[in-house]
Write an enzyme that holds these catalytic residues in place. Structure first.
Site, PDB file in Angstrom:
ATOM      1  N   TYR A 141       0.818  -1.214   0.000  1.00  0.00           N
ATOM      2  CA  TYR A 141       0.000   0.000   0.000  1.00  0.00           C
ATOM      3  C   TYR A 141       0.851   1.262   0.000  1.00  0.00           C
ATOM      4  O   TYR A 141       0.458   2.282  -0.559  1.00  0.00           O
ATOM      5  CB  TYR A 141      -0.912   0.036   1.229  1.00  0.00           C
ATOM      6  N   LYS A 189       4.413 -15.161   3.169  1.00  0.00           N
ATOM      7  CA  LYS A 189       4.679 -15.973   1.980  1.00  0.00           C
ATOM      8  C   LYS A 189       6.197 -16.184   1.931  1.00  0.00           C
ATOM      9  O   LYS A 189       6.887 -15.828   0.968  1.00  0.00           O
ATOM     10  CB  LYS A 189       4.131 -15.247   0.741  1.00  0.00           C
ATOM     11  N   ASP A 221      -1.546 -18.459   1.298  1.00  0.00           N
ATOM     12  CA  ASP A 221      -2.471 -19.272   0.491  1.00  0.00           C
ATOM     13  C   ASP A 221      -3.094 -20.386   1.331  1.00  0.00           C
ATOM     14  O   ASP A 221      -4.302 -20.624   1.289  1.00  0.00           O
ATOM     15  CB  ASP A 221      -1.777 -19.826  -0.768  1.00  0.00           C
ATOM     16  N   ASP A 245      -5.859  -7.339   4.346  1.00  0.00           N
ATOM     17  CA  ASP A 245      -7.021  -6.797   3.646  1.00  0.00           C
ATOM     18  C   ASP A 245      -7.841  -7.941   3.056  1.00  0.00           C
ATOM     19  O   ASP A 245      -9.058  -8.026   3.219  1.00  0.00           O
ATOM     20  CB  ASP A 245      -6.548  -5.847   2.532  1.00  0.00           C
ATOM     21  N   ASP A 249     -11.621  -9.807   4.621  1.00  0.00           N
ATOM     22  CA  ASP A 249     -12.865  -9.932   3.838  1.00  0.00           C
ATOM     23  C   ASP A 249     -13.283 -11.398   3.752  1.00  0.00           C
ATOM     24  O   ASP A 249     -14.461 -11.729   3.866  1.00  0.00           O
ATOM     25  CB  ASP A 249     -12.677  -9.397   2.407  1.00  0.00           C
TER      26      ASP A 249
HETATM   27  C1  IPM Z   1     -10.367  -1.811   3.813  1.00  0.00           C
HETATM   28  C2  IPM Z   1     -10.613  -1.243   2.451  1.00  0.00           C
HETATM   29  C3  IPM Z   1      -9.515  -0.227   2.135  1.00  0.00           C
HETATM   30  C4  IPM Z   1      -8.196  -0.961   2.116  1.00  0.00           C
HETATM   31  C5  IPM Z   1      -9.721   0.582   0.840  1.00  0.00           C
HETATM   32  C6  IPM Z   1     -11.055   1.272   0.819  1.00  0.00           C
HETATM   33  C7  IPM Z   1      -8.603   1.553   0.614  1.00  0.00           C
HETATM   34  O1  IPM Z   1     -10.670  -2.245   1.509  1.00  0.00           O
HETATM   35  O2  IPM Z   1     -10.328  -1.035   4.786  1.00  0.00           O
HETATM   36  O3  IPM Z   1     -10.220  -3.025   3.943  1.00  0.00           O
HETATM   37  O4  IPM Z   1      -7.834  -1.563   1.098  1.00  0.00           O
HETATM   38  O5  IPM Z   1      -7.502  -0.942   3.148  1.00  0.00           O
HETATM   39 MN    MN Z   2     -10.629  -4.266   2.365  1.00  0.00          MN
END
Ligand code: IPM
Ligand code: MN
Length: 369
Positions: A141, A189, A221, A245, A249
């Site tokens: 990032y 990794k 992975d 990240d 999710d």
């Molecule tokens: C998160 C989001 C952010 C990230 C985006 C919106 C920049 O996906 O907070 O997980 O990638 O960190």
């Molecule tokens: Mn995210």
């Protein structure tokens, strides 16, 4: 006591879910005799439209001058063709960088009453309670160099970590694990990437300071698979920015909806609180957004900024009870689910508020005798 909070509600469903979280904070403060001072500032797409920048200086100054920052969501389809540094997301990344919090805590809890919401079988998810500690200021990032050269057709990002950056986030992970089930899974990794070898060697060194905590390593992975197969085996997961990240999710699948997940970013000048979900422009303004991620984020604010553990717990208990009573926002609704009642964003906020009142009344009555 007065807690100064900058509200950056942002885009899409950000404002509507943040409104419910703010109501909850206000009422918990009123019931317990402390106050919030909220200042609303633009970020992301709204800020681009109003000020030509996704993070106006006035927003940044207000954020730096507060006890905590509560964010809704950023992003929208109209910005999709912009380069990364001009998009709404850039405002969030600049804010994270300026506030300095490097440890992003993302709990992923399988609530019993939502066990039918996950596509995973209840016997797999029941009791799962994972805390991701995502490194938030390094890795791909923020790593330099970064570029996209259209002429040569080369795109470049850099996954870079220093030992100190790994040490500080690993310490947070071990300290949190000491208060939980005393296990840290470090995800990397290291079979391919040098930066991951640095990561792993550093985490091993830090682990020596915490002999009561068990440490295991997983490749990212494999971790992605184990999270779905055996989510109960995880306690604290510490990992670099992009891996965190993606995995956080994925872990939303365990809880049943991304709309449930809160987060807190600690370790810097000012803590930043944001639900994990995005701006969901497709459902903005329809009353379908789930405010529970934002409300649980407010609970994390009380815990990590104000040290109000009892009130944080009261909010979390209220959320659980509302779910147990069958109330569901659209994302949590299921066909053939007897007893479920579909409610709007606002109604869900109101229900949590009512149960929270009951919990705090009872607590105060107990203290009075
Ligand atoms: C998160 C989001 C952010 C990230 C985006 C919106 C920049 O996906 O907070 O997980 O990638 O960190
Ligand atoms: Mn995210």
């Amino acid at each position: 006591m007065k807690i100064k909070v900058t509200i950056v509600a942002g885009d899409g469903i950000g404002p509507e879910v943040t409104r419910e979280a703010v109501h909850i904070l206000e009422s918990v403060g009123q019931l317990n005799g402390y106050k919030f001072q909220f200042t609303e500032m633009p970020i992301g797409g709204v800020a681009i439209r109003q000020h030509g920048s996704p993070l106006p200086t006035t927003t940044l100054d207000a954020a730096l001058d507060s006890d905590a920052v509560l964010l809704g969501a950023v992003g929208g389809n109209e910005f999709n063709s912009l380069p990364p540094d001009k998009r709404p997301e850039a405002g969030l990344l600049q804010l994270r960088h300026a506030l300095g919090g490097f440890a992003n805590l993302r709990p992923s809890v399988a609530y019993a009453s939502l066990s039918n919401n996950s596509p995973l079988r209840p016997e797999v998810t029941d009791g799962a309670d994972i805390l991701f500690v995502r490194e938030l200021l390094g890795g791909l990032y923020f790593g330099e160099p970064r570029s996209w050269d259209r002429e040569t057709g080369v795109g470049l990002n850099t996954m870079r970590y220093t030992r100190d950056e790994v040490v500080r986030v690993a310490r947070i992970a071990f300290e949190l694990a000491q208060k939980r089930r005393k296990k840290v899974t470090s995800v990397d990794k290291a079979n391919v990437l040098e930066v991951s070898q640095l990561w792993r060697a550093t985490v091993i060194d830090v682990a020596a300071e915490y002999p009561d905590v068990a440490l295991e390593h997983q490749y990212v992975d494999a971790c992605a698979m184990h999270l779905m197969n055996t989510p109960r085996n995880f306690d604290v997961v510490v990992t670099e920015n992009l891996f965190g990240d993606i995995l956080s999710d994925e872990a939303a699948v365990i809880t049943g909806s991304l709309g449930m997940l809160p987060s807190a970013t600690i370790g810097g000048k000012v803590n930043l609180y944001e639900p994990v979900h995005g701006s969901a422009p497709d459902i903005a303004g329809t009353g379908k957004a789930n405010p529970l991620g934002a409300i649980l984020t407010a609970a994390m604010l009380l815990r990590h900024t104000a040290n109000l553990e009892q009130d944080a717990l009261a909010i979390e208990t209220a959320v659980q009870r509302v779910l147990t009573r069958g109330y569901r926002t659209a994302d949590l609704a299921r066909t053939n689910q007897p007893g479920q009642q579909i409610v709007t964003t606002q109604e869900m906020g109101r229900l949590v508020f009512e149960v929270l009142n009951e919990i705090i009344d009872r607590r105060q009555a107990m203290h009075a005798v």
